[in-house]
Scaffold this motif. Sequence first.
Motif, PDB file in Angstrom:
ATOM      1  N   ILE A   8       0.850  -1.203   0.000  1.00  0.00           N
ATOM      2  CA  ILE A   8       0.000   0.000   0.000  1.00  0.00           C
ATOM      3  C   ILE A   8       0.881   1.247   0.000  1.00  0.00           C
ATOM      4  N   PRO A   9       0.895   1.999  -1.104  1.00  0.00           N
ATOM      5  CA  PRO A   9       1.631   3.269  -1.104  1.00  0.00           C
ATOM      6  C   PRO A   9       0.751   4.364  -0.489  1.00  0.00           C
ATOM      7  N   THR A  10       1.361   5.242   0.275  1.00  0.00           N
ATOM      8  CA  THR A  10       0.552   6.313   0.873  1.00  0.00           C
ATOM      9  C   THR A  10       1.264   7.653   0.794  1.00  0.00           C
ATOM     10  N   TYR A  11       0.485   8.648   0.495  1.00  0.00           N
ATOM     11  CA  TYR A  11       0.934  10.027   0.668  1.00  0.00           C
ATOM     12  C   TYR A  11      -0.260  10.801   1.217  1.00  0.00           C
ATOM     13  N   ASN A  12      -0.157  11.242   2.435  1.00  0.00           N
ATOM     14  CA  ASN A  12      -1.249  11.964   3.106  1.00  0.00           C
ATOM     15  C   ASN A  12      -2.573  11.195   3.067  1.00  0.00           C
ATOM     16  N   GLU A  13      -2.548   9.990   3.592  1.00  0.00           N
ATOM     17  CA  GLU A  13      -3.769   9.174   3.657  1.00  0.00           C
ATOM     18  C   GLU A  13      -4.128   8.876   5.109  1.00  0.00           C
ATOM     19  N   ASN A  14      -3.807   9.813   6.000  1.00  0.00           N
ATOM     20  CA  ASN A  14      -4.049   9.541   7.420  1.00  0.00           C
ATOM     21  C   ASN A  14      -5.533   9.379   7.746  1.00  0.00           C
ATOM     22  N   VAL A  40       3.385  -1.082   3.962  1.00  0.00           N
ATOM     23  CA  VAL A  40       2.982   0.284   3.634  1.00  0.00           C
ATOM     24  C   VAL A  40       4.236   1.054   3.227  1.00  0.00           C
ATOM     25  N   VAL A  41       4.157   1.733   2.087  1.00  0.00           N
ATOM     26  CA  VAL A  41       5.289   2.555   1.649  1.00  0.00           C
ATOM     27  C   VAL A  41       4.832   4.011   1.706  1.00  0.00           C
ATOM     28  N   ASP A  42       5.278   4.697   2.740  1.00  0.00           N
ATOM     29  CA  ASP A  42       4.815   6.069   2.932  1.00  0.00           C
ATOM     30  C   ASP A  42       5.867   7.065   2.454  1.00  0.00           C
ATOM     31  N   ARG A  72       8.246  10.255  -4.246  1.00  0.00           N
ATOM     32  CA  ARG A  72       9.008   9.965  -5.469  1.00  0.00           C
ATOM     33  C   ARG A  72       8.143   9.439  -6.604  1.00  0.00           C
ATOM     34  N   GLY A  73       6.827   9.367  -6.365  1.00  0.00           N
ATOM     35  CA  GLY A  73       5.947   8.832  -7.403  1.00  0.00           C
ATOM     36  C   GLY A  73       5.399   7.474  -6.996  1.00  0.00           C
ATOM     37  N   LEU A  74       4.157   7.240  -7.421  1.00  0.00           N
ATOM     38  CA  LEU A  74       3.456   6.004  -7.086  1.00  0.00           C
ATOM     39  C   LEU A  74       4.201   4.756  -7.558  1.00  0.00           C
ATOM     40  N   GLY A  75       4.763   4.835  -8.767  1.00  0.00           N
ATOM     41  CA  GLY A  75       5.461   3.674  -9.333  1.00  0.00           C
ATOM     42  C   GLY A  75       6.674   3.304  -8.497  1.00  0.00           C
ATOM     43  N   ASP A  98      -4.345   0.376  -3.253  1.00  0.00           N
ATOM     44  CA  ASP A  98      -4.205   1.797  -2.912  1.00  0.00           C
ATOM     45  C   ASP A  98      -4.658   2.081  -1.478  1.00  0.00           C
ATOM     46  N   GLY A  99      -4.124   3.169  -0.935  1.00  0.00           N
ATOM     47  CA  GLY A  99      -4.364   3.480   0.470  1.00  0.00           C
ATOM     48  C   GLY A  99      -5.510   4.441   0.716  1.00  0.00           C
ATOM     49  N   ASP A 100      -6.443   4.567  -0.253  1.00  0.00           N
ATOM     50  CA  ASP A 100      -7.466   5.608  -0.120  1.00  0.00           C
ATOM     51  C   ASP A 100      -8.895   5.065  -0.164  1.00  0.00           C
ATOM     52  N   TRP A 101      -9.046   3.741  -0.003  1.00  0.00           N
ATOM     53  CA  TRP A 101     -10.366   3.094   0.007  1.00  0.00           C
ATOM     54  C   TRP A 101     -11.029   3.014  -1.354  1.00  0.00           C
ATOM     55  N   GLN A 102     -10.324   3.351  -2.414  1.00  0.00           N
ATOM     56  CA  GLN A 102     -10.981   3.196  -3.724  1.00  0.00           C
ATOM     57  C   GLN A 102     -11.042   1.724  -4.119  1.00  0.00           C
ATOM     58  N   HIS A 103     -10.142   0.927  -3.537  1.00  0.00           N
ATOM     59  CA  HIS A 103     -10.217  -0.527  -3.716  1.00  0.00           C
ATOM     60  C   HIS A 103     -10.906  -1.096  -2.475  1.00  0.00           C
ATOM     61  N   GLU A 217     -15.351   6.133  -5.621  1.00  0.00           N
ATOM     62  CA  GLU A 217     -14.827   7.494  -5.589  1.00  0.00           C
ATOM     63  C   GLU A 217     -14.050   7.674  -4.288  1.00  0.00           C
ATOM     64  N   ARG A 218     -12.996   8.451  -4.352  1.00  0.00           N
ATOM     65  CA  ARG A 218     -12.222   8.786  -3.162  1.00  0.00           C
ATOM     66  C   ARG A 218     -13.127   9.497  -2.162  1.00  0.00           C
ATOM     67  N   GLN A 219     -13.173   9.030  -0.919  1.00  0.00           N
ATOM     68  CA  GLN A 219     -14.028   9.669   0.084  1.00  0.00           C
ATOM     69  C   GLN A 219     -13.259  10.717   0.884  1.00  0.00           C
ATOM     70  N   SER A 222      -6.841  13.706  -0.861  1.00  0.00           N
ATOM     71  CA  SER A 222      -6.948  14.229  -2.223  1.00  0.00           C
ATOM     72  C   SER A 222      -6.124  13.411  -3.209  1.00  0.00           C
ATOM     73  N   SER A 223      -6.544  13.489  -4.475  1.00  0.00           N
ATOM     74  CA  SER A 223      -5.910  12.716  -5.548  1.00  0.00           C
ATOM     75  C   SER A 223      -4.480  13.181  -5.784  1.00  0.00           C
ATOM     76  N   LYS A 224      -3.619  12.218  -6.140  1.00  0.00           N
ATOM     77  CA  LYS A 224      -2.252  12.576  -6.499  1.00  0.00           C
ATOM     78  C   LYS A 224      -1.990  12.352  -7.982  1.00  0.00           C
ATOM     79  N   SER A 225      -3.029  11.925  -8.692  1.00  0.00           N
ATOM     80  CA  SER A 225      -2.815  11.746 -10.131  1.00  0.00           C
ATOM     81  C   SER A 225      -3.004  13.102 -10.818  1.00  0.00           C
TER      82      SER A 225
HETATM   83  N1  LIG Z   1       4.454   6.517  -1.288  1.00  0.00           N
HETATM   84  C1  LIG Z   1       3.781   7.188  -2.242  1.00  0.00           C
HETATM   85  N2  LIG Z   1       2.443   7.010  -2.376  1.00  0.00           N
HETATM   86  C2  LIG Z   1       1.795   7.693  -3.352  1.00  0.00           C
HETATM   87  C3  LIG Z   1       2.443   8.581  -4.232  1.00  0.00           C
HETATM   88  N3  LIG Z   1       1.532   9.090  -5.100  1.00  0.00           N
HETATM   89  C4  LIG Z   1       0.348   8.543  -4.767  1.00  0.00           C
HETATM   90  N4  LIG Z   1       0.492   7.697  -3.706  1.00  0.00           N
HETATM   91  C5  LIG Z   1      -0.529   6.840  -3.070  1.00  0.00           C
HETATM   92  O1  LIG Z   1      -0.911   5.888  -4.044  1.00  0.00           O
HETATM   93  C6  LIG Z   1      -2.303   5.613  -3.979  1.00  0.00           C
HETATM   94  C7  LIG Z   1      -2.951   5.948  -5.337  1.00  0.00           C
HETATM   95  O2  LIG Z   1      -2.816   7.339  -5.627  1.00  0.00           O
HETATM   96  P1  LIG Z   1      -4.063   8.250  -6.027  1.00  0.00           P
HETATM   97  O3  LIG Z   1      -3.682   9.668  -5.963  1.00  0.00           O
HETATM   98  O4  LIG Z   1      -5.218   7.827  -5.202  1.00  0.00           O
HETATM   99  O5  LIG Z   1      -4.257   7.857  -7.531  1.00  0.00           O
HETATM  100  P2  LIG Z   1      -5.596   7.435  -8.260  1.00  0.00           P
HETATM  101  O6  LIG Z   1      -6.361   6.451  -7.415  1.00  0.00           O
HETATM  102  O7  LIG Z   1      -5.197   7.003  -9.625  1.00  0.00           O
HETATM  103  O8  LIG Z   1      -6.391   8.798  -8.372  1.00  0.00           O
HETATM  104  P3  LIG Z   1      -7.803   9.220  -7.702  1.00  0.00           P
HETATM  105  O9  LIG Z   1      -8.857   8.351  -8.352  1.00  0.00           O
HETATM  106  O10 LIG Z   1      -7.976  10.636  -8.081  1.00  0.00           O
HETATM  107  O11 LIG Z   1      -7.668   8.981  -6.226  1.00  0.00           O
HETATM  108  C8  LIG Z   1      -2.838   6.423  -2.806  1.00  0.00           C
HETATM  109  O12 LIG Z   1      -2.836   5.607  -1.662  1.00  0.00           O
HETATM  110  C9  LIG Z   1      -1.796   7.544  -2.675  1.00  0.00           C
HETATM  111  O13 LIG Z   1      -1.705   8.063  -1.369  1.00  0.00           O
HETATM  112  C10 LIG Z   1       3.870   8.762  -4.057  1.00  0.00           C
HETATM  113  O14 LIG Z   1       4.533   9.516  -4.764  1.00  0.00           O
HETATM  114  N5  LIG Z   1       4.472   8.043  -3.057  1.00  0.00           N
END
Ligand SMILES: Nc1nc2c(ncn2[C@@H]2O[C@H](COP(=O)(O)OP(=O)(O)OP(=O)(O)O)[C@@H](O)[C@H]2O)c(=O)[nH]1
Length: 247
Positions: A8-14, A40-42, A72-75, A98-103, A217-219, A222-225
Amino acid sequence: MARIIAIIPTYNENDSIGRLIDALEREFGKIQNHDFEIVVVDANSPDGTAETVKERKKLYKNIELIVEKKRRGLGLAYIAGMRRAIGQLGADAIIEFDGDWQHNPEDIKRLVAEFDNGYDYVIGSRYVSGGGVPEEWGWHRKLLSKYGSLFIRWALHLSVHDATSGFKLSRVAGFAEKMPLSEKQILSKRHAYKIHLLYEMIKRGAKVKEVPIVFSERQRGSSKSAAEDIFESLKVVFILWIRSLKN
Ligand SMILES: Nc1nc2c(ncn2[C@@H]2O[C@H](COP(=O)(O)OP(=O)(O)OP(=O)(O)O)[C@@H](O)[C@H]2O)c(=O)[nH]1
Ligand SMILES: [Mg+2]
């Protein structure tokens, strides 16, 4: 008995991560025949995400936390988690989550069931019967997502309906362990890494199963895409297309 590790990657998902870990642990408890772990990769989130994970680590014994110096990016976050899961924790299968409950944590058992049935790459798919995307999405986002997937399928000759899903399970032996899991090799540090790994898994002959998921939908948070991800996806598809011509 397989060792299955959810990354689970996280950025501001507290606002999400604590309840999400609780829900995942409940779901793991319902699946008898496997061992589960969470990595968890924060990205050093300023909102205290890592502190919440540390609290949960005291409650559950199967949580690993990697705190990266900066975002550094989701990937790259997923890759760091995969390397830990495969290289140090002995994963037999990894799940991208993902760490935002969309899954939905409740879908995990259906992915694991297909792994048990012998599939190497189980994709939570929004574009097979029974799957779906948030109703709240505007028409342009719906079109972009659906036709983006169709374009990737067509350009790279991949027989999947959802080419950009972020919820999937990969078998490690023979597959995930052979992926380009380094900053040098991966074609995108951000969202488009998914297209690269999808291509590599299928090229290696992974037996693929798409199971329907409803992406919600993200509840909270905020989105990071960003729009940049669309251009980067096109770039990745183009590079892979050139490579596919050479093979
Ligand atoms: N560690 C880390 N986590 C990230 C980064 N960018 C996004 N995330 C996490 O990766 C997950 C997916 O990112 P989202 O921003 O939700 O991307 P998305 O689901 O395609 O976009 P939305 O539908 O708008 O939420 C979330 O848990 C984010 O917190 C990053 O650069 N580093
Ligand atoms: Mg999201």
